[in-house]
Write an enzyme that holds these catalytic residues in place. Structure first.
Site, PDB file in Angstrom:
ATOM      1  N   ARG A 280       0.817  -1.210   0.000  1.00 40.82           N
ATOM      2  CA  ARG A 280       0.000   0.000   0.000  1.00 40.82           C
ATOM      3  C   ARG A 280       0.857   1.270   0.000  1.00 40.82           C
ATOM      4  O   ARG A 280       0.440   2.294  -0.554  1.00 40.82           O
ATOM      5  CB  ARG A 280      -0.995  -0.035   1.166  1.00 40.82           C
ATOM      6  CG  ARG A 280      -2.102  -1.033   0.862  1.00 40.82           C
ATOM      7  CD  ARG A 280      -3.165  -1.155   1.934  1.00 40.82           C
ATOM      8  NE  ARG A 280      -4.262  -1.987   1.413  1.00 40.82           N
ATOM      9  CZ  ARG A 280      -5.264  -2.465   2.144  1.00 40.82           C
ATOM     10  NH1 ARG A 280      -5.330  -2.209   3.441  1.00 40.82           N
ATOM     11  NH2 ARG A 280      -6.197  -3.198   1.593  1.00 40.82           N
TER      12      ARG A 280
ATOM     13  N   HIS B 157      -7.889   0.266  -6.562  1.00 39.84           N
ATOM     14  CA  HIS B 157      -7.266  -1.039  -6.312  1.00 39.84           C
ATOM     15  C   HIS B 157      -6.533  -1.083  -4.960  1.00 39.84           C
ATOM     16  O   HIS B 157      -6.323  -0.081  -4.326  1.00 39.84           O
ATOM     17  CB  HIS B 157      -6.356  -1.458  -7.474  1.00 39.84           C
ATOM     18  CG  HIS B 157      -5.088  -0.681  -7.625  1.00 39.84           C
ATOM     19  ND1 HIS B 157      -4.025  -1.144  -8.356  1.00 39.84           N
ATOM     20  CD2 HIS B 157      -4.722   0.526  -7.149  1.00 39.84           C
ATOM     21  CE1 HIS B 157      -3.058  -0.269  -8.323  1.00 39.84           C
ATOM     22  NE2 HIS B 157      -3.443   0.756  -7.611  1.00 39.84           N
ATOM     23  N   GLU B 158      -6.220  -2.308  -4.562  1.00 45.10           N
ATOM     24  CA  GLU B 158      -5.577  -2.536  -3.249  1.00 45.10           C
ATOM     25  C   GLU B 158      -6.400  -1.975  -2.098  1.00 45.10           C
ATOM     26  O   GLU B 158      -5.850  -1.495  -1.099  1.00 45.10           O
ATOM     27  CB  GLU B 158      -4.167  -1.914  -3.216  1.00 45.10           C
ATOM     28  CG  GLU B 158      -3.230  -2.397  -4.298  1.00 45.10           C
ATOM     29  CD  GLU B 158      -2.630  -3.762  -4.009  1.00 45.10           C
ATOM     30  OE1 GLU B 158      -2.683  -4.214  -2.840  1.00 45.10           O
ATOM     31  OE2 GLU B 158      -2.132  -4.395  -4.949  1.00 45.10           O
ATOM     32  N   GLY B 159      -7.714  -2.070  -2.233  1.00 43.92           N
ATOM     33  CA  GLY B 159      -8.597  -1.532  -1.183  1.00 43.92           C
ATOM     34  C   GLY B 159      -9.049  -0.138  -1.543  1.00 43.92           C
ATOM     35  O   GLY B 159      -8.247   0.798  -1.561  1.00 43.92           O
TER      36      GLY B 159
ATOM     37  N   GLN C 208     -10.453   1.785   3.016  1.00 45.59           N
ATOM     38  CA  GLN C 208      -9.385   2.382   3.839  1.00 45.59           C
ATOM     39  C   GLN C 208      -9.983   3.216   4.967  1.00 45.59           C
ATOM     40  O   GLN C 208      -9.455   3.237   6.081  1.00 45.59           O
ATOM     41  CB  GLN C 208      -8.475   3.277   2.985  1.00 45.59           C
ATOM     42  CG  GLN C 208      -7.842   2.603   1.775  1.00 45.59           C
ATOM     43  CD  GLN C 208      -6.960   1.417   2.119  1.00 45.59           C
ATOM     44  OE1 GLN C 208      -6.316   1.407   3.167  1.00 45.59           O
ATOM     45  NE2 GLN C 208      -6.967   0.407   1.271  1.00 45.59           N
TER      46      GLN C 208
END
Lengths: 600, 600
Positions: free
Chosen positions: A298, A441-443, A448
C-alpha cells in the site's frame, strides 16, 4: 531540468534532511551502506526510468497489450526496458545480500521503483508486482519456496502476480470461491476464476508466479477460511529448470481507462483438472499472510499516486514557465509581450496546490517507508513495536491520501496546460487516467476509511493514534518557535484538535454499539485525518527549510523558501477544511443512511 | 429505467414545479405552445438520444475520426444519427416558426440538446455547434446571411463551427492574428491558422459554416480590434446552391482524452490566396458579437457537464442496486447473502453527492435558460433588464460549477463501480474523460472566476448581485417556515452571509487599486459563489418537494423525500465549505502571489 520525474533537490531534501535516512546506517543491516550507495541506487533507477521507461510510456497507452491466439502480444519496448531493469539488479533492491539483493532501506528501495512509476507506470507494474510477490514469499514462504521461486523473481527471470479478486468478490474477499484440493504429495490442485489480475499473463519473463487466495475443502466460511497458494504458470523442477505448463489459462484481457500498458487479465485455474499449487504459510491464514506484506504494497500504491502527480506537476511547471499567454493584471497595453503562464495568480495557485500535494504525498510515503525499517530493525522491541503500530495506523492514509490528492494534482496539471493538456499530444492527460486507478485497487478509499476509523485508531486502546498525535504536538511546539511558522503551527493545532475531538465523539458512538452510524462518514474522516498528517509533514518540512536557510542544509535558498511557502499554502488553504469536516463528523450525521433506496 | 440519460420524474419536477416553465406560455411568443408541445419535443429528443445517439457513443470513442487523404473519415453511425436528428426538426427547436423553427423556450430547447449530450456528447457536438453558430448569425448577421446560411444550418443541411483559438492565442483572444483583407466587392479574404476547432471538418453535411474571429488591416490591437466573419467551407451561390470550394483547409486532427467522437481540428485559412469571408455585425466588434450569444453557449457547456454527470449517476445508481458486494455493518454470518452495494453507507454517500451535484446542476442550468427567455420576452423593460443582468451574473457560474462538480460526480460514479468502473467495458470512465474538457473550453475556470469577481458582481454598482442575494434571502425566509427545511435555510443563510462579507472585503481591495491581490483567488470565489447559488436552488427544490408532499405536485412521495434529503445533504455536507473558503478570501491572502517563480 532534463527528466521530469522528480526534483533532485526535493529528493535529497526529503531523504537526507526531512527523514534523515542516514540514521538507518546505524542499523546492523545497513552498516555496509552510505549515503553514496543510496544515491548510486537512486541515480541508477532514475536513469533507467528516464532512458528506458519514459520514452515508451505513451506508446503502451496507445498500443495496449492484445489477446491474440491465446497469448498476450505487446510492444517490444516493454521487454526491452524490463530487461535493462533486470540487469541493474534493482528488482532486489531491498532484499538480502545473500539472496542477490542490495539490502537497501525501504525508503530507498521504494523510491527506486517510484522513479519507474513516474516514468511509465504501465511497464513498471510488471516489475513492481514481482517485487511485491517475491517479498510475500520471503516473509511467508518456506525456504524451498524462497529458493525455487522468490530468488528467480528477485533476479527478474520470473515475474509475479497477486490473485485475489473474483468476479463476484472484489472488496468482499471473504466471498471468494476458488478451491484448493489437497493431494497426497502435499501439493494442491486449484480451480476457480480470477479477474483484474494485473500482469496475469505475458511473454516478458521465463515464468509467472501467481500468489493465489483460495479455500481448502474444509475451510470455514468467510475471511477465516482463506489460504494462500503459490501457483506457477510453468511448473519448476527440483533443479530449478522449467517443467510442464500448469493448468492456468488466460480467459481474456480487460481494457482500462488508463494504466493500459499493464495487462489486466481474467485467469482460469484448473480448467483441465486443477492447477498445481503450493500452500504458503499456514492453512486458513491466507488473508493475514497477504496483509503481512500489504503495508508495503500500500505504500507502493500511495507512492505510485505521488509519482504520477509529481511528474504531472513538473510538466505543468515547465509548461507554465515556457508558454506565454495573456498579460499581467492591470497591463493596459494590448501589444505588450504576453507573459509566461506562471505570472498569473490562478496558475500559480494551481502550481502551489500541486506542489503541496505531491511533495506532501512524497513525505508521507517516505514516512511510511522509514517506519517499515524501524519496525524491523530498530534497536529495542519497544521502538519496533511503536513503529509497527504507527505504520499500521498510517497505512490507510498512505494508500488513500495520495490517490485522492495527487489525482487532483494531475487534474490541475491538465488545467495549467489549457486545451493542450486535454490532448494526447501532451502527457498530462495520461497521468490523470493512469492515476484514477489508485483510489480503487488494493482496497478502495471506502475500505481504507473503515480500516482507519473502524479499527486502526482504536488499536491497542488507541495507543498508536495517541502516539501519532503526540508526535504532531511536538512538531507544533517546535513550529511555534519560529515566527515564519507560527501561523502554520497554530492552524495545524486547530486541525489536530478538531480531528481528535471528532475521533472521541465517534469512538463514543462506536462504544454504544452504533457502528454503522459511527462509520457512515469514514471516508470523510480518512481524508481529514490524512490532511492532518500531511499538514504535520509540511510543518516538519517548514522547520527543516528554516534550518536549511540558517545554514544547516544543502539545498538552495530559493528551494527552502519554496518549501516554507508551500507549508504556508497547506496551512492556509487546506487545513481549514479539516475543521469543517470535523464539525460534520462530530454530529454523527446520518443523512446518507436516512435516504431510502427508492428515494434516489 | 430503460434509458439512463435522465430521470423523467426529475425532468418534470424541474420544468413544471421548480421552474414553472409553463408561465412562459403567457408570453406572446409561446402562445401556441402548451405543456404537451413542450413534452412532445422533449420526448422526441429523449427518444432520438436513446435510440440513435447512445448506441454508438462507445464506438466513436474507440474508433475516433481519422485524417485520411486530406479528409476526415469517421464511423457511419454519426451521420446516420445526425440525419435522424435533422428529420425531427429539433436543430431549430428554439428558432422562429417563420424560419422553420419550433419556437420553443430556451429551457426546453436546451434540454432537447442536453439529452443528446448525455447520450453521446461526441456526436452531439456537430449539432450543438451548428445550433450555436446559427443562433449567432440570427442575432448578429444580415438578413441575407440569415437566409443563405443560418436557415440551412437550422434545417441541418449545413453544419457550423466557432473559430476563435489560434496556436498562440487561447485564453488570450486579444492576441489572435488571423487577418481579413477587405475586397472591392464588400467581401473579405481571410488568412491565418486556427486550432482546437471542434467539428472543423467532416463529411457529415453539405457545407460547413465557420464563424471566424479575425483582424482587419487597420484594426486596433487587442480585443478591440477583432471582427467576426462568416467563412463557408464551400461558397454558396445567390440562389443557395453550392459553388466552389473556399480556401479553408484541414491541417490535421488533434487527439483528445475524451470527447473523441468530435473532430478537433487545425484549420488553415487562405493558404492559396485568401478564404472568402463575410463580415458579421460591425467591424472591430467581433468579440462583443461573439459574446452576445456566449451566455447561451455557456449554458450549453454547463448543461453538457450536467448531463454527463447525470447519466453517470443513473448508471451508478443502477449498478449499486444490482451489484451485491459485502454485508451490512455488524452482520457476523459470513455466508449470509451479499447485499446490494446501495446498502453500504459510503456508497449511499457517493450516490447522494452525485444526486446533489447533477440535479443541482440541472436546476442551475434551467435557471439560466429561464432568464434567457425573461431577458428577451418578459413584459416590461425592467423585468427584461433585470433578467439580463442576472443572467450575465450567473453565466460564469453556470459554465463552471457543473464542469467542476459534475466531473466530480463522474469520478464518484466510477468509484461506485469499483474496478469495473475503471474498465472500458462500462461507460462511466468515458463520461469522466468526456467531461474533463468542460472546465477548459469556452473559457477556463480561471477565466470564469475573473469574469465573476472582477466584473460581474460589480456590474451596475452591484445591482444584479444584490438582486440575486435578495432572491436568495426570500427563499431562506420561506424555508424557515417549514420545520424540515429550517436547518437547510439556516445553513444557506450562513453561507450567503459569508460570501457577501467576502465580496465586500474584496470589492474594497479592488477599489484601493489592488486588483491583482483582489483577484488572486477568484477561482475559489467562483466555486464558493456557485455553491451558494446551487444551495439556493436546492432549498427551492426542498420547498417544492414539501409542497408536493402536501398534494401540490405530480411526483411520487418517495421522489419528494429524496429531494428533501438531497437538500439536507447539500446544506450539511457542501455549504459549510463556503464559509471556510470565505474566511480565506476575506484575508486577501497572497500566498499564491508571494511565491517566486524560481521557488517552485
Amino acid at each position: 531540468m532534463q527528466q521530469k520525474i522528480i526534483n533532485p533537490q526535493d529528493l535529497a531534501f526529503q531523504l537526507y534532511e526531512l527523514h534523515d535516512v542516514e540514521r538507518l546506517l546505524s542499523f546492523e543491516r545497513y552498516s555496509e551502506h552510505s549515503r553514496e550507495t543510496f544515491q548510486a541506487a537512486l541515480d541508477l533507477a532514475l536513469n533507467v526510468a528516464a532512458e528506458e521507461f519514459a520514452p515508451h510510456a505513451r506508446l503502451v497507452d496507445e498500443e495496449e497489450p492484445r489477446f491474440e491466439n491465446g497469448r498476450v502480444e505487446m510492444r517490444p519496448e516493454v521487454k526491452q526496458a524490463l530487461g535493462v531493469l533486470r540487469e541493474t539488479g534493482l528488482m532486489a533492491a531491498g532484499q538480502d545480500y545473500e539472496r542477490g539483493g542490495m539490502q537497501l532501506p525501504a525508503a530507498v528501495a521504494q523510491l527506486c521503483v517510484g522513479m519507474l512509476k513516474g516514468a511509465n507506470v504501465g511497464t513498471q507494474a510488471y516489475a513492481g508486482l514481482t517485487i511485491a510477490a517475491a517479498n510475500l514469499i520471503m516473509v511467508q514462504g518456506s525456504e524451498e519456496q524462497q529458493t525455487r521461486f522468490a530468488e528467480p523473481m528477485m533476479a527478474g527471470r520470473f515475474f509475479g502476480t497477486m490473485c485475489l479478486t473474483e468476479p463476484h468478490a472484489g472488496s468482499s474477499l471473504g466471498d471468494l470461491r476458488t478451491r484448493a484440493e489437497p493431494q497426497p504429495d502435499g501439493t494442491y490442485r486449484l480451480s476457480g476464476n480470477k479477474i483484474f489480475i494485473s500482469a496475469g499473463d505475458h511473454e516478458l519473463s521465463e515464468n509467472i508466479i501467481h500468489m493465489v487466495l483460495a479455500r481448502l475443502p474444509d475451510a470455514p466460511p468467510g475471511v477465516r477460511g482463506i489460504s494462500l497458494f503459490l501457483v506457477p504458470k510453468i511448473l519448476v523442477n527440483d533443479d530449478g529448470s522449467l517443467g510442464e505448463r500448469n493448468d492456468v489459462s488466460l480467459a481474456g484481457l480487460i481494457h482500462k481507462m488508463g494504466y493500459r500498458g499493464t495487462t489486466s487479465t481474467m485467469l482460469n485455474f484448473g480448467e483441465n483438472g486443477g492447477a498445481v499449487g503450493y500452500l504458503v504459510g499456514e492453512a486458513n491464514n491466507g488473508l493475514a499472510a497477504m496483509f503481512h506484506m500489504m503495508n508495503e504494497a500500500r505504500i507502493g500504491v500511495g507512492l505510485g499516486s505521488v509519482m504520477l502527480g509529481y511528474t504531472g506537476y513538473l510538466h505543468a511547471l515547465d509548461y507554465a514557465r515556457e508558454r506565454r499567454q495573456g498579460r499581467a493584471v492591470g497591463e493596459k497595453d494590448p501589444v505588450a509581450p504576453q507573459v509566461p503562464l506562471i505570472r498569473h495568480g490562478d496558475v500559480r495557485r494551481m502550481l502551489l496546490a500541486q506542489k503541496a500535494y505531491v511533495e506532501g504525498g512524497l513525505a508521507l510515503c517516505l514516512q511510511g517507508a522509514m517506519l517499515v525499517d524501524e519496525k524491523k530493525f530498530a534497536d529495542t522491541e519497544a521502538q519496533r513495536s511503536l513503529a509497527a503500530g504507527l505504520l499500521d495506523l498510517l497505512t490507510p492514509v498512505i494508500k488513500s491520501w495520495p490517490s485522492r490528492y495527487c489525482l487532483e494534482a494531475n487534474s490541475l496539471s491538465i488545467q495549467v496546460h489549457g486545451g493542450y493538456g486535454y490532448t494526447r499530444e501532451y502527457p498530462v492527460e495520461q497521468f490523470y487516467r493512469d492515476n484514477r486507478l489508485n483510489p480503487i485497487h488494493e482496497g478502495t478509499d471506502g475500505i481504507q476509511g473503515v480500516d482507519l476509523l473502524g479499527r486502526k485508531v482504536s488499536t491497542a486502546g488507541g495507543r498508536f493514534y495517541k502516539a501519532l498525535m503526540e508526535r504532531i504536538e511536538i512538531t507544533i511546539n517546535e513550529g511555534r518557535q519560529d515566527p515564519r511558522l507560527t501561523e502554520s503551527a497554530d492552524r495545524l493545532e486547530q486541525a489536530v484538535t478538531a480531528i481528535m475531538s471528532a475521533t472521541d465523539v465517534i469512538n463514543a458512538e462506536k462504544s454504544k454499539g452504533n457502528k454503522e452510524k459511527a462509520l457512515a462518514n469514514a471516508t470523510l474522516y480518512l481524508n481529514a485525518f490524512g490532511h492532518v498528517v500531511v499538514g504535520w509533514l509540511w510543518l516538519r518540512q517548514g522547520l527543516k527549510a528554516i534550518a536549511g536557510l540558517g545554514g544547516k542544509g544543502e539545498q538552495s535558498p530559493a528551494f527552502y523558501e519554496g518549501k516554507i511557502k508551500a507549508c504556508d499554502y497547506f496551512a492556509r488553504y487546506e487545513l481549514p477544511g479539516v475543521i469543517t469536516t470535523a464539525e460534520l463528523l462530530k454530529t454523527i450525521d446520518t443523512t446518507t443512511l436516512d435516504i431510502l433506496e427508492e428515494q434516489f
